[in-house]
Design an enzyme around this catalytic site. Structure first.
Site, PDB file in Angstrom:
ATOM      1  N   TYR A 217       0.824  -1.215   0.000  1.00 29.97           N
ATOM      2  CA  TYR A 217       0.000   0.000   0.000  1.00 29.97           C
ATOM      3  C   TYR A 217       0.856   1.264   0.000  1.00 29.97           C
ATOM      4  O   TYR A 217       0.534   2.248  -0.651  1.00 29.97           O
ATOM      5  CB  TYR A 217      -0.845   0.047   1.277  1.00 29.97           C
ATOM      6  CG  TYR A 217      -2.023  -0.871   1.312  1.00 29.97           C
ATOM      7  CD1 TYR A 217      -2.181  -1.785   2.351  1.00 29.97           C
ATOM      8  CD2 TYR A 217      -3.028  -0.812   0.350  1.00 29.97           C
ATOM      9  CE1 TYR A 217      -3.286  -2.623   2.424  1.00 29.97           C
ATOM     10  CE2 TYR A 217      -4.138  -1.651   0.414  1.00 29.97           C
ATOM     11  CZ  TYR A 217      -4.255  -2.547   1.466  1.00 29.97           C
ATOM     12  OH  TYR A 217      -5.345  -3.384   1.535  1.00 29.97           O
ATOM     13  N   SER A 248      -2.119  -6.234  -6.763  1.00 39.92           N
ATOM     14  CA  SER A 248      -2.081  -5.147  -5.777  1.00 39.92           C
ATOM     15  C   SER A 248      -2.537  -5.662  -4.426  1.00 39.92           C
ATOM     16  O   SER A 248      -3.128  -6.744  -4.322  1.00 39.92           O
ATOM     17  CB  SER A 248      -3.033  -4.034  -6.212  1.00 39.92           C
ATOM     18  OG  SER A 248      -4.386  -4.469  -6.040  1.00 39.92           O
ATOM     19  N   ASP A 249      -2.284  -4.868  -3.399  1.00 42.35           N
ATOM     20  CA  ASP A 249      -2.969  -5.134  -2.151  1.00 42.35           C
ATOM     21  C   ASP A 249      -4.408  -4.641  -2.346  1.00 42.35           C
ATOM     22  O   ASP A 249      -4.704  -3.920  -3.302  1.00 42.35           O
ATOM     23  CB  ASP A 249      -2.265  -4.437  -0.974  1.00 42.35           C
ATOM     24  CG  ASP A 249      -2.595  -5.118   0.347  1.00 42.35           C
ATOM     25  OD1 ASP A 249      -1.822  -4.965   1.299  1.00 42.35           O
ATOM     26  OD2 ASP A 249      -3.623  -5.825   0.399  1.00 42.35           O
ATOM     27  N   TRP A 250      -5.258  -5.060  -1.454  1.00 49.14           N
ATOM     28  CA  TRP A 250      -6.706  -4.870  -1.676  1.00 49.14           C
ATOM     29  C   TRP A 250      -7.133  -3.419  -1.633  1.00 49.14           C
ATOM     30  O   TRP A 250      -6.714  -2.664  -0.768  1.00 49.14           O
ATOM     31  CB  TRP A 250      -7.460  -5.698  -0.639  1.00 49.14           C
ATOM     32  CG  TRP A 250      -7.876  -7.057  -1.123  1.00 49.14           C
ATOM     33  CD1 TRP A 250      -9.129  -7.588  -1.049  1.00 49.14           C
ATOM     34  CD2 TRP A 250      -7.077  -8.045  -1.785  1.00 49.14           C
ATOM     35  NE1 TRP A 250      -9.147  -8.846  -1.595  1.00 49.14           N
ATOM     36  CE2 TRP A 250      -7.925  -9.148  -2.075  1.00 49.14           C
ATOM     37  CE3 TRP A 250      -5.744  -8.118  -2.192  1.00 49.14           C
ATOM     38  CZ2 TRP A 250      -7.471 -10.299  -2.721  1.00 49.14           C
ATOM     39  CZ3 TRP A 250      -5.294  -9.262  -2.826  1.00 49.14           C
ATOM     40  CH2 TRP A 250      -6.150 -10.332  -3.093  1.00 49.14           C
ATOM     41  N   GLY A 253      -4.491  -0.563  -2.797  1.00 50.31           N
ATOM     42  CA  GLY A 253      -3.188  -0.990  -3.321  1.00 50.31           C
ATOM     43  C   GLY A 253      -2.990  -0.547  -4.757  1.00 50.31           C
ATOM     44  O   GLY A 253      -1.858  -0.475  -5.250  1.00 50.31           O
TER      45      GLY A 253
END
Ligand code: GLC
Length: 691
Positions: A217, A248-250, A253
């Site tokens: 993030y 990506s992060d959630w 992200g």
């Protein structure tokens, strides 16, 4: 004949890792043909998750039945499958304390198998961000303050899990704080980045062939990791040769459309917001991005689906989940993770005959770690109380809750106080859930400002220790300062978040059924000023070469308990250090003897120190470790293989790791502050020579 123990048996650890057996040329050709045949809409579908919330615990991404492209089904996490009930293993920090890479491979194997049995094919683990400061809320979820230790454990986990599913080491990179993770910038020089914060990611990608990577993030030097060209393309792909995909992060992200895709982010999770049809078409029509960038990202997402033959992966039967075999691995990991920090008067192990008092609400609480993305629900959790009752008999264990009257403790031989931290004091910080849960039992911790135990836990220890005869504190959670109560207790056992079999493991260690062998993967300071400055609200954090034991050693501090420390019920001796030079490395061997009266295991640690270096280098750095299990009187020879690359530092002018002409000191012992044997070698233009 003295048995030989190889510290890191590459053949054994990486056996069965499907990421290591891929015919990349043939896959690349197939991907190119397939991508060339796909419409833009079909390509769009491959670069994003398909729904905001998981379906039966699984996050779907991409897939096209008519084209024969399987769907990714992603699920957390580092301590077990976060889909329905599953085996809750000890947290990664606890498993790191085992310093047992063969065991960590088996933990990865078990978690990968349970994920596959649940229909998943991408395990969003391991977390391998460096434990820069123990106040980090997700310190429990990663392995160590040391990059070499983190890389060895992470690579072993990945190779185990990738017998069944793809993995995704995370969070790439420098996600070392919790509260400010969405906005802060982790800043550092190229040398610090490569030498300290990326070295273990490189090992997981290059040695263990991690199938994917999750971007972080936070920002790195002012640029969001999810749109960082140097991180996602120059380093990950061009330097390391990574052929997988980056998800990506959630939610936060992914911060953009064209910049993220151009930088090398391939899949937006959990669904297509920035990578929606509308935004992708807008980015193409505006000329901000070419269709080729979409095709590249889609090709990378599809690459692993074809390389791994995703639809042909084995789906083990449901009964493997929480199987007796997996519970046994969880128990073994819990037993080997527990670190004996104090044992005054050899109080431990306890004789079977003892009547025990066990004190504290945590004694019968389910305390498996935080309630964030790594949370796992197990059908049965053996609490400390349940474990002690099972071992000593119901009638021989009396439980005193935190608010009970403790005057009767004097009638018991020994009192075990279960104290520590919970998800309320530390863990992943999810603001949306936090706000909804404020004040409710779902409240979760984030980062810790102080490393002291919460006041109510210190008061519990004070009251119980004042009333009891002999006192053992079984600590739960992560690293805590103990200075204000350590003198009032006889023994301290760090049990971390020990997983669903933790109670049985605690009873085994307290009674000597298992000899404590855990060693600290994190320095426990006497005070906060012995560690790097820590500000949980900072939005700009400078990272330098020294943290953890590197920082403590350089500044000459005496920590409460040093990195690599742990006591045993037996004694060990080291002799016969032998360092042999090979073409591009060394073989370091040493004889280890159990000179005590009971069987046990020790963790022999190899640190390398430097003299006459042209740059600032840490006093010493961990460069090898091995677990040796011995009967009383037994001896073994531990062999640690060291590559020259392990001795290098990152030279910014060369933009690469460099082996410099200098003196190298091979120090070997039982902790970073207990190094009884040493041998030095000098590297000159004529090569390495012993000095
Ligand atoms: C998160 C976490 C990440 C996890 C993801 C999906 O916010 O940072 O580790 O894998 O969400 O649950």
């Amino acid at each position: 004949m003295t048995k030989k123990v190889l510290a890191f048996d590459h053949h054994q650890i990486h056996a069965g890792n499907k990421g290591l057996g891929i015919d990349h040329e043939s896959v690349a050709r197939k991907v190119e043909q397939l991508v060339d045949s796909m419409t833009l809409a079909q390509l769009f579908n491959e670069i994003r998750g398909l729904q905001q919330a998981p379906i039966e615990g699984l996050y779907h991404a991409g897939g096209n039945e008519s084209l024969g492209i399987p769907v990714y089904k992603m699920v957390d996490g580092p301590r077990g499958a976060r889909a329905g009930n599953a085996t809750a293993f000890p947290v990664a920090l606890a498993r790191a304390a085992t310093f047992d890479v063969e065991l960590e491979r088996r933990v990865g194997l078990a978690i990968g198998k349970e994920v596959a049995a649940k229909g998943g094919n991408v395990l969003l683990a391991p977390t391998i961000n460096l434990l820069r400061h123990p106040g980090w809320g997700r310190a429990q979820e990663t392995y160590s303050e040391d990059t070499f230790h983190t890389g060895a454990m992470g690579a072993a986990f990945i190779s185990g899990a990738q017998n069944y599913v793809l993995t995704s080491p995370k969070h790439f990179a420098m996600n070392n704080v919790e509260f400010t993770r969405f906005d802060m910038s982790a800043n550092c020089s190229p040398r610090v980045l490569h030498e300290i914060y990326l070295r273990h990611f490189r090992r997981c990608v290059v040695e263990a062939a991690a199938a994917s990577v999750m971007s972080a993030y936070n920002k790195l030097n002012g640029i969001y990791c999810g749109e960082h060209p140097e991180l996602l393309t120059t380093i990950l792909r061009e330097k390391w040769g990574f052929t997988g995909f980056v998800e990506s992060d959630w939610f936060l992200g992914t911060r953009s459309t064209a910049p993220a895709l151009s930088a090398g982010l391939d899949i937006e999770t959990p669904a297509g917001y920035r990578f929606s049809d509308e935004k992708l078409i807008e980015a193409i029509q505006s000329g901000e991005m070419s269709e080729g960038v979409i095709a590249r990202a889609a090709g990378r997402a599809i690459y692993q689906k074809l390389a791994w033959k995703l639809d042909e992966l084995e789906k083990p039967p449901a009964f493997v989940v929480e199987s007796p075999e997996h519970l046994a691995v969880a128990r073994e990991a819990a037993e080997k993770s527990m670190v004996l920090l104090k044992n005054a008067g050899a109080l431990l192990p306890l004789p079977d005959s003892h009547r025990l008092a066990i004190v504290g609400d945590l004694a019968d609480a389910i305390n498996l770690g935080d309630r964030g993305s790594s949370f796992v629900t197990s059908t049965e959790v053996v609490t400390p109380l349940a474990g002690l009752k099972a071992r000593f008999g119901d009638d021989n264990v009396a439980w005193f809750r935190s608010d009970d009257d403790f005057s009767a403790l004097k009638d018991f031989d020994v009192t075990v106080i279960v104290a520590g931290l919970t998800y309320k004091e530390e863990g992943e910080y999810i603001p949306t859930m936090q706000q909804e849960a404020e004040g409710s039992d779902l409240a979760r911790g984030g980062d810790r400002v102080s490393l002291a135990l919460p006041d109510h836990q210190r008061e519990l220890i004070r009251r119980a220790a004042a009333a009891a005869n002999k006192v053992v504190v079984a600590l739960q959670g992560t690293a805590v300062q103990v200075g204000d109560w350590i003198e009032s207790v006889d023994a301290i056992l760090m049990t971390w978040y020990p997983g669903c079999q933790g109670g049985h493991a605690l009873a085994a260690i307290l009674t000597g059924d298992a000899c404590p062998s855990g060693r600290l993967p994190v320095t426990i300071p006497k005070s906060a000023d012995q560690l790097v400055p820590w500000d949980v609200e900072a939005l700009e954090v400078e990272h330098d070469l020294l943290q953890g034991y590197r920082y403590v050693d350089y500044h000459g501090h005496e920590p409460e308990f040093p990195f690599g420390f742990g006591l045993s019920y037996t004694e060990f001796d080291l002799e016969g250090l032998y360092v042999q030079r090979f073409d591009n490395g060394f073989e370091v061997s040493v004889d280890v003897t159990n000179t005590g009266k009971v069987a046990g295991a020790t963790i022999v640690q190899l640190y390398v120190g430097y003299s006459n270096s042209s740059v600032l280098r840490p006093v010493r750095e961990l460069k090898g470790f091995g677990r040796v299990e011995l009967s009383p009187g037994e001896q073994a020879t531990l062999v640690i293989e060291l590559e020259d690359d392990d001795l290098t530092y990152f030279d910014e002018a060369e933009d690469d790791f460099v082996l410099e002409a200098a003196d190298y000191h091979f120090d070997i012992g039982f902790s970073s502050r207990d190094l009884s044997l040493s041998q030095s070698w000098r590297l000159s233009p004529d090569g390495f020579e012993p000095i």
